[in-house]
Each structure stands twice: as structure tokens, then as C-alpha cells.
Design a protein around this motif. Structure first.
Motif, PDB file in Angstrom:
ATOM      1  N   LEU A  42       6.132  11.272  13.124  1.00 22.34           N
ATOM      2  CA  LEU A  42       4.920  10.628  12.720  1.00 22.34           C
ATOM      3  C   LEU A  42       5.167  10.348  11.139  1.00 22.34           C
ATOM      4  CD1 LEU A  42       2.042   9.987  13.338  1.00 22.34           C
ATOM      5  CD2 LEU A  42       1.338  12.260  12.780  1.00 22.34           C
ATOM      6  N   ALA A  43       5.045   9.247  10.720  1.00 25.00           N
ATOM      7  CA  ALA A  43       5.079   8.892   9.234  1.00 25.00           C
ATOM      8  C   ALA A  43       4.299   7.937   8.731  1.00 25.00           C
ATOM      9  CB  ALA A  43       6.650   8.682   8.707  1.00 25.00           C
ATOM     10  N   GLY A  44       4.457   7.513   7.742  1.00 25.33           N
ATOM     11  CA  GLY A  44       3.569   6.429   6.925  1.00 25.33           C
ATOM     12  C   GLY A  44       2.260   6.715   6.153  1.00 25.33           C
ATOM     13  N   TYR A  45       1.617   5.676   5.998  1.00 24.84           N
ATOM     14  CA  TYR A  45       0.308   5.637   5.074  1.00 24.84           C
ATOM     15  C   TYR A  45      -0.978   5.318   5.939  1.00 24.84           C
ATOM     16  CZ  TYR A  45       3.407   6.254   1.091  1.00 24.84           C
ATOM     17  OH  TYR A  45       4.477   6.848   0.330  1.00 24.84           O
ATOM     18  N   THR A  46      -1.842   5.643   5.545  1.00 23.27           N
ATOM     19  CA  THR A  46      -3.177   5.089   6.266  1.00 23.27           C
ATOM     20  C   THR A  46      -3.351   3.821   5.271  1.00 23.27           C
ATOM     21  OG1 THR A  46      -4.210   7.207   6.614  1.00 23.27           O
ATOM     22  CG2 THR A  46      -5.465   5.119   6.608  1.00 23.27           C
ATOM     23  N   LEU A  47      -3.325   2.663   6.015  1.00 19.32           N
ATOM     24  CA  LEU A  47      -3.207   1.294   5.351  1.00 19.32           C
ATOM     25  C   LEU A  47      -4.901   0.800   5.104  1.00 19.32           C
ATOM     26  CD1 LEU A  47      -0.795  -0.869   7.527  1.00 19.32           C
ATOM     27  CD2 LEU A  47      -0.445   0.582   5.547  1.00 19.32           C
ATOM     28  N   PRO A  48      -4.878   0.092   3.856  1.00 17.51           N
ATOM     29  CA  PRO A  48      -6.260  -0.380   3.433  1.00 17.51           C
ATOM     30  C   PRO A  48      -7.178  -1.282   4.462  1.00 17.51           C
ATOM     31  CG  PRO A  48      -4.705  -1.419   2.300  1.00 17.51           C
ATOM     32  CD  PRO A  48      -4.078  -0.327   2.928  1.00 17.51           C
ATOM     33  N   SER A  49      -8.341  -0.902   4.392  1.00 18.42           N
ATOM     34  CA  SER A  49      -9.122  -1.673   5.496  1.00 18.42           C
ATOM     35  C   SER A  49     -10.496  -1.974   4.875  1.00 18.42           C
ATOM     36  CB  SER A  49      -9.348  -1.012   6.700  1.00 18.42           C
ATOM     37  OG  SER A  49     -10.363  -1.251   7.832  1.00 18.42           O
ATOM     38  N   ASP A  50     -10.927  -2.946   5.345  1.00 15.63           N
ATOM     39  CA  ASP A  50     -12.446  -3.731   4.875  1.00 15.63           C
ATOM     40  C   ASP A  50     -13.372  -2.968   5.633  1.00 15.63           C
ATOM     41  OD1 ASP A  50     -11.870  -4.783   2.450  1.00 15.63           O
ATOM     42  OD2 ASP A  50     -11.191  -6.663   3.600  1.00 15.63           O
ATOM     43  N   GLU A  51     -13.070  -2.350   6.770  1.00 14.48           N
ATOM     44  CA  GLU A  51     -13.914  -1.961   8.034  1.00 14.48           C
ATOM     45  C   GLU A  51     -14.818  -0.895   7.567  1.00 14.48           C
ATOM     46  OE1 GLU A  51     -14.254  -3.252  11.120  1.00 14.48           O
ATOM     47  OE2 GLU A  51     -12.776  -4.790  10.258  1.00 14.48           O
ATOM     48  N   THR A  52     -16.125  -0.899   7.757  1.00 10.52           N
ATOM     49  CA  THR A  52     -17.107   0.197   7.351  1.00 10.52           C
ATOM     50  C   THR A  52     -16.750   1.300   8.143  1.00 10.52           C
ATOM     51  OG1 THR A  52     -18.726  -1.525   7.202  1.00 10.52           O
ATOM     52  CG2 THR A  52     -19.634   0.742   7.370  1.00 10.52           C
ATOM     53  N   GLY A  53     -16.585   2.426   7.498  1.00 10.10           N
ATOM     54  CA  GLY A  53     -16.277   3.666   7.873  1.00 10.10           C
ATOM     55  C   GLY A  53     -14.803   4.065   8.110  1.00 10.10           C
ATOM     56  N   ALA A  54     -13.862   2.981   7.750  1.00 11.52           N
ATOM     57  CA  ALA A  54     -12.579   3.238   7.950  1.00 11.52           C
ATOM     58  C   ALA A  54     -12.082   4.417   7.072  1.00 11.52           C
ATOM     59  CB  ALA A  54     -11.834   2.005   7.398  1.00 11.52           C
ATOM     60  N   GLU A  55     -10.947   5.022   7.470  1.00 14.83           N
ATOM     61  CA  GLU A  55     -10.353   6.177   6.773  1.00 14.83           C
ATOM     62  C   GLU A  55     -10.136   5.606   5.436  1.00 14.83           C
ATOM     63  OE1 GLU A  55      -6.848   9.290   7.862  1.00 14.83           O
ATOM     64  OE2 GLU A  55      -7.671   8.162   9.597  1.00 14.83           O
ATOM     65  N   PRO A  56     -10.169   6.518   4.423  1.00 15.17           N
ATOM     66  CA  PRO A  56      -9.425   5.948   3.015  1.00 15.17           C
ATOM     67  C   PRO A  56      -7.894   5.662   3.097  1.00 15.17           C
ATOM     68  CG  PRO A  56     -10.967   7.816   2.795  1.00 15.17           C
ATOM     69  CD  PRO A  56     -10.646   7.951   4.364  1.00 15.17           C
ATOM     70  N   ALA A  57      -7.535   4.617   2.435  1.00 14.55           N
ATOM     71  CA  ALA A  57      -6.355   4.298   2.309  1.00 14.55           C
ATOM     72  C   ALA A  57      -5.610   5.290   1.570  1.00 14.55           C
ATOM     73  CB  ALA A  57      -5.970   2.974   1.743  1.00 14.55           C
ATOM     74  N   THR A  58      -4.276   5.576   1.909  1.00 14.49           N
ATOM     75  CA  THR A  58      -3.271   6.351   1.082  1.00 14.49           C
ATOM     76  C   THR A  58      -2.101   5.695   0.705  1.00 14.49           C
ATOM     77  OG1 THR A  58      -2.225   7.094   3.290  1.00 14.49           O
ATOM     78  CG2 THR A  58      -3.855   8.547   2.464  1.00 14.49           C
ATOM     79  N   LEU A  59      -2.176   4.159   1.022  1.00 12.14           N
ATOM     80  CA  LEU A  59      -1.054   3.475   0.552  1.00 12.14           C
ATOM     81  C   LEU A  59      -0.995   3.548  -0.979  1.00 12.14           C
ATOM     82  CD1 LEU A  59       1.200   1.691   1.680  1.00 12.14           C
ATOM     83  CD2 LEU A  59      -0.557  -0.211   1.337  1.00 12.14           C
ATOM     84  N   PRO A  60       0.111   3.756  -1.664  1.00 15.51           N
ATOM     85  CA  PRO A  60      -0.009   3.422  -3.181  1.00 15.51           C
ATOM     86  C   PRO A  60      -0.514   2.168  -3.599  1.00 15.51           C
ATOM     87  CG  PRO A  60       2.088   4.422  -2.277  1.00 15.51           C
ATOM     88  CD  PRO A  60       1.547   3.985  -1.060  1.00 15.51           C
ATOM     89  N   GLU A  61      -1.319   2.192  -4.657  1.00 17.85           N
ATOM     90  CA  GLU A  61      -1.935   1.234  -5.338  1.00 17.85           C
ATOM     91  C   GLU A  61      -0.756   0.064  -5.738  1.00 17.85           C
ATOM     92  OE1 GLU A  61      -5.032  -0.108  -5.780  1.00 17.85           O
ATOM     93  OE2 GLU A  61      -5.914   1.714  -4.921  1.00 17.85           O
ATOM     94  N   ASN A  62       0.386   0.493  -6.038  1.00 12.05           N
ATOM     95  CA  ASN A  62       1.374  -0.421  -6.609  1.00 12.05           C
ATOM     96  C   ASN A  62       1.855  -1.355  -5.417  1.00 12.05           C
ATOM     97  OD1 ASN A  62       2.860   2.154  -5.724  1.00 12.05           O
ATOM     98  ND2 ASN A  62       4.622   0.718  -6.219  1.00 12.05           N
ATOM     99  N   ILE A  63       1.790  -0.869  -4.190  1.00 13.71           N
ATOM    100  CA  ILE A  63       2.302  -1.771  -2.984  1.00 13.71           C
ATOM    101  C   ILE A  63       0.988  -2.570  -2.432  1.00 13.71           C
ATOM    102  CG2 ILE A  63       2.905  -1.495  -0.431  1.00 13.71           C
ATOM    103  CD1 ILE A  63       4.257   1.225  -1.133  1.00 13.71           C
ATOM    104  N   GLN A  64      -0.063  -2.305  -2.859  1.00 20.14           N
ATOM    105  CA  GLN A  64      -1.101  -3.008  -2.450  1.00 20.14           C
ATOM    106  C   GLN A  64      -1.303  -3.993  -3.373  1.00 20.14           C
ATOM    107  OE1 GLN A  64      -4.874  -1.083  -1.735  1.00 20.14           O
ATOM    108  NE2 GLN A  64      -3.861   0.875  -1.494  1.00 20.14           N
TER     109      GLN A  64
END
Length: 178
Positions: A113-135
Motif C-alpha cells: 500500500l503506497a502513495g498519496y491521497t490525491l486532491p479532490s473538489d468533492e465535498t467531504g473528501a479526505e484532505p490531500a497529502t500529495l505535495p504542493e509542488n506536484i500539484q
């Protein structure tokens, strides 16, 4: 995708209420996300991965996707290994084995199991853990793709189009530290 529509629109100066460009921006974000993952040779999404690797002949074995949260299965030369026979270096995707990894083609099978929680505009979505520089790299590449679709040269007589295959722009590579 590696960035959200709302964040991209804010960066590009497009009003959140203006949905006339949403499909175009989403397509550019999807293309940029795929290009970044291809260039980095990894996936950023938090999920279960399965890989068959060559034995390195050293004490370290690098997994393609990271950060690594856990390893659910490890087989070396067809034999299942105990979890206490190796340690995980989560941030760089390395597995350390004091006795070393055998050397040879396709000897190690790993499920992890690996990776980051990706950003989402969905209401109630889990907060993103993907580094800001990648976004930011994704948004910048999407913006570049929207401005210039990659055509390097054109010719009208006998119609000829040449596409630019130079890879990612320097600004995007620097954000990704490639």
C-alpha cells in the motif's frame, strides 16, 4: 488527477462560477497528470500495488511507488517472507533486508500500500497529502498544454505537422526535482 479543477481555475484566473472552460481544463489536467506520472515512472495515487522485481543483489530494493505505508505480501524466489525479515523506508520506497536480496530476474514479488491521497473538489473528501509542488507542476503543465498543444512546426503545402517531443518543460521538471 494530480490537481483539482477549482485550484487550476484559481491559478489560471478563471472564476469558479465560470464553467464554460471546465471540460477543456479537466482534459488538460488529466493529460498533465498522465505525463507527470509517465516522466516520474510512478503512480502517486494511494492504493494497493503489486510488483515483480529483479533481485538487486544488495540490501536495498526500491519499489516504484512511494511513500510506502505497508507491505501485505513479499515473496522471494517463490517463498513467502515474514514481515520481520525486512524493514520499510517509507519515504523513498526502499525495502531493507539485512541478509540482502538475491540477485536475478523477477525473483521478488511484492504487494504493498503506497502513495498519496490525491486532491479532490468533492465535498467531504479526505484532505490531500500529495505535495504542493506536484500539484503546482500539474497545473503549470496543464496551462502550458492549453496555450500550446505541442505543435512544433506546420506546413500548408502538402500538409505536414511536427509535434514537439521534448518532454516536460524545465519549470515542471524543477518542481518535480527530475
Amino acid at each position: 488527477m494530480l490537481a483539482t479543477l477549482n485550484k487550476a481555475k484559481a491559478f489560471m484566473g478563471v472564476s469558479e462560477e465560470d464553467d464554460s472552460q471546465d471540460l477543456t481544463i479537466l482534459s488538460a489536467l488529466a493529460a498533465a497528470s498522465a505525463a507527470i506520472e509517465r516522466e516520474c515512472n510512478r503512480s502517486f495515487e494511494h492504493k494497493l500495488y503489486r510488483q515483480t522485481l529483479d533481485g538487486s543483489g544488495t540490501q536495498f530494493l526500491r519499489l516504484r511507488n512511494y511513500p510506502v505505508e505497508s507491505v501485505s505480501l513479499l515473496k522471494v524466489d517463490g517463498k513467502e517472507e515474514d514481515a520481520d525479515s525486512f524493514t520499510i523506508e517509507p519515504e523513498n520506497g526502499m525495502l531493507f533486508r539485512r541478509s540482502g536480496w538475491p540477485q536475478g530476474a523477477r525473483l521478488v514479488e511484492v504487494e504493498y500500500l503506497a502513495g498519496y491521497t490525491l486532491p479532490s473538489d468533492e465535498t467531504g473528501a479526505e484532505p490531500a497529502t500529495l505535495p504542493e509542488n506536484i500539484q503546482l507542476a500539474c497545473i503549470m503543465l496543464a496551462q502550458i498544454l492549453l496555450r500550446s498543444p505541442g505543435v512544433k512546426s506546420e506546413r500548408v503545402g502538402d500538409i505536414s505537422v511536427t509535434y514537439d517531443e521534448a518532454g516536460l518543460p524545465a519549470v515542471v521538471k524543477s518542481l518535480l526535482r527530475l
